[in-house]
Design a protein around this motif. Structure first.
Motif, PDB file in Angstrom:
ATOM      1  N   GLN A 130      -4.241   3.372  11.093  1.00 51.63           N
ATOM      2  CA  GLN A 130      -3.794   2.295  11.796  1.00 51.63           C
ATOM      3  C   GLN A 130      -4.630   1.394  12.209  1.00 51.63           C
ATOM      4  OE1 GLN A 130      -1.011   4.158  14.448  1.00 51.63           O
ATOM      5  NE2 GLN A 130       0.071   2.092  15.232  1.00 51.63           N
ATOM      6  N   ALA A 131      -5.753   2.011  12.572  1.00 50.44           N
ATOM      7  CA  ALA A 131      -6.765   1.267  13.247  1.00 50.44           C
ATOM      8  C   ALA A 131      -7.361   0.288  12.297  1.00 50.44           C
ATOM      9  CB  ALA A 131      -8.134   2.180  13.828  1.00 50.44           C
ATOM     10  N   MET A 132      -7.274   0.480  10.729  1.00 55.76           N
ATOM     11  CA  MET A 132      -7.595  -0.452   9.823  1.00 55.76           C
ATOM     12  C   MET A 132      -6.667  -1.799   9.576  1.00 55.76           C
ATOM     13  SD  MET A 132      -9.179   2.353   7.476  1.00 55.76           S
ATOM     14  CE  MET A 132      -9.452   0.811   6.074  1.00 55.76           C
ATOM     15  N   GLY A 133      -5.443  -1.507  10.371  1.00 54.88           N
ATOM     16  CA  GLY A 133      -4.543  -2.506  10.404  1.00 54.88           C
ATOM     17  C   GLY A 133      -3.577  -2.244   9.331  1.00 54.88           C
ATOM     18  N   ILE A 134      -3.727  -1.049   8.689  1.00 53.96           N
ATOM     19  CA  ILE A 134      -2.704  -0.756   7.882  1.00 53.96           C
ATOM     20  C   ILE A 134      -1.455   0.227   8.274  1.00 53.96           C
ATOM     21  CG2 ILE A 134      -2.334   0.598   5.542  1.00 53.96           C
ATOM     22  CD1 ILE A 134      -5.199  -0.068   5.021  1.00 53.96           C
ATOM     23  N   VAL A 135      -0.187  -0.058   8.089  1.00 54.30           N
ATOM     24  CA  VAL A 135       0.853   0.856   8.593  1.00 54.30           C
ATOM     25  C   VAL A 135       1.126   2.042   7.779  1.00 54.30           C
ATOM     26  CG1 VAL A 135       3.517   0.634   9.386  1.00 54.30           C
ATOM     27  CG2 VAL A 135       1.867  -1.435   9.349  1.00 54.30           C
TER      28      VAL A 135
ATOM     29  N   THR B 178       0.591   6.216   1.449  1.00 53.57           N
ATOM     30  CA  THR B 178      -0.044   5.208   1.865  1.00 53.57           C
ATOM     31  C   THR B 178      -1.440   4.909   1.241  1.00 53.57           C
ATOM     32  OG1 THR B 178       0.975   5.703   3.830  1.00 53.57           O
ATOM     33  CG2 THR B 178      -1.057   4.354   4.262  1.00 53.57           C
ATOM     34  N   VAL B 179      -2.225   6.182   1.160  1.00 58.92           N
ATOM     35  CA  VAL B 179      -3.342   6.038   0.386  1.00 58.92           C
ATOM     36  C   VAL B 179      -3.198   5.476  -0.909  1.00 58.92           C
ATOM     37  CG1 VAL B 179      -5.401   7.392  -0.290  1.00 58.92           C
ATOM     38  CG2 VAL B 179      -4.554   7.756   2.211  1.00 58.92           C
ATOM     39  N   ALA B 180      -2.327   5.694  -1.786  1.00 56.91           N
ATOM     40  CA  ALA B 180      -2.200   5.237  -3.106  1.00 56.91           C
ATOM     41  C   ALA B 180      -2.090   3.664  -2.998  1.00 56.91           C
ATOM     42  CB  ALA B 180      -0.971   5.933  -3.662  1.00 56.91           C
ATOM     43  N   THR B 181      -1.670   3.007  -1.856  1.00 57.65           N
ATOM     44  CA  THR B 181      -1.481   1.539  -2.007  1.00 57.65           C
ATOM     45  C   THR B 181      -2.622   1.043  -1.442  1.00 57.65           C
ATOM     46  OG1 THR B 181      -0.561   1.428   0.102  1.00 57.65           O
ATOM     47  CG2 THR B 181       1.162   1.921  -1.534  1.00 57.65           C
ATOM     48  N   MET B 182      -3.610   1.556  -1.018  1.00 56.21           N
ATOM     49  CA  MET B 182      -4.877   0.898  -0.631  1.00 56.21           C
ATOM     50  C   MET B 182      -5.875   0.616  -1.861  1.00 56.21           C
ATOM     51  SD  MET B 182      -5.461   3.709   2.888  1.00 56.21           S
ATOM     52  CE  MET B 182      -6.913   3.030   3.219  1.00 56.21           C
ATOM     53  N   THR B 183      -6.572  -0.289  -1.472  1.00 62.86           N
ATOM     54  CA  THR B 183      -7.618  -0.679  -2.466  1.00 62.86           C
ATOM     55  C   THR B 183      -8.726   0.397  -2.301  1.00 62.86           C
ATOM     56  OG1 THR B 183      -8.981  -1.876  -0.633  1.00 62.86           O
ATOM     57  CG2 THR B 183      -7.418  -3.186  -1.810  1.00 62.86           C
TER      58      THR B 183
END
Length: 262
Positions: A157-162, A219-224
């Motif tokens: 969340q602190a990285m701006g990812i929901v 969530t992690v799977a959608t991150m670069t």
């Protein structure tokens, strides 16, 4: 925060990721409840049977019925020693497949925030127990940021990812639990906090274990790849290892008990 249905369909992975936490909190929970032996229990949202096993080991129940929507979780539960007594079947927490007053005690262990309508789930617990029967739960303090996955979720969340979170996180607040229990007409309502620690062998053990969570993995799977590396760096800084490389941190659960009026 993204709220969506989170499916726990892998009993073995759940055991590695959450079973140890569940057992640690469940031990304290049962110490607090101090239930008499020989009760008829229903374990709602029993999952892979982690808490059901504690009931059988510690409470010498006359009967335990485990209910869960996931047949995969139930299949794992049926491999446990508890299955010598406990019976596991697929079912809905908001429509329990049992007649009124079938049990002496109804429990949800780490479940309530996943029930689409928590008030309906509690009313079903009340219906299922006899007058004077116990209605009890414990739930990670997700709204307060103290669940086992929060060290990772907070950094996402602190990285701006929901991050993906359960649909009814508010039900993890102590005030919300008390309102639900009082609203269901329960008496002798009591609450307590449960704090437990867990130690991982090293950061890799911590990371790979927690990545088994269906609340975290999507969530992690959608991150670069760059964002994943940044997340790992942030979490590593948040949870420094001891001299032997071990990672230890704590989680907090809220527990509540009440009785159906006689």
């Amino acid at each position: 925060m993204a709220e969506q249905q989170i499916r726990f369909d892998d009993g073995a992975s759940y055991e590695q990721m959450m079973g140890i936490w569940s057992r640690s909190a469940g031990e304290i929970f049962l110490d607090w409840l101090a239930p008499p032996l020989g009760l008829r229990w229903i374990d709602i949202g029993c999952g892979n049977g982690a808490f059901t096993e504690l009931l059988v080991e510690r409470c010498s129940p006359a009967e335990v019925q485990g209910i869960d929507p996931s047949e995969e979780q139930l299949a794992f539960a049926r491999t446990r020693p508890a299955s010598r007594l406990a019976k596991f079947r697929q079912g809905d927490a908001m429509a329990l497949p049992f007649a009124d007053s079938s049990f002496d005690a109804a429990v949800m262990a780490l479940v309530l925030v996943f029930v689409p309508d928590p008030a309906k789930g509690v009313s079903e617990m009340v219906r299922a127990v006899v007058p004077g029967g116990a209605v009890v739960t414990y739930m990670w303090d997700m709204a307060g940021g103290r669940s086992p996955l929060d060290p990772i979720h907070s950094e996402i969340q602190a990285m701006g990812i929901v991050p993906t979170r359960p649909p009814r996180m508010d039900a993890s607040r102590m005030e919300a639990l008390r309102d639900l229990w009082i609203g269901a007409g329960l008496e002798d309502v009591q609450t307590r906090e449960i704090t437990v620690n867990r130690t991982f062998a090293n950061f890799d053990d911590f990371w790979t274990t927690n990545l088994k969570s269906p609340a975290l993995r999507p969530t992690v799977a959608t991150m670069t790849s760059g964002d994943v590396e940044m997340l790992i760096s942030r979490v590593r800084a948040r949870l420094p290892a001891d001299a032997d490389g071990r990672i230890t941190y704590s989680a907090r659960a809220h527990a509540i008990m009440g009785r159906r009026p006689k």
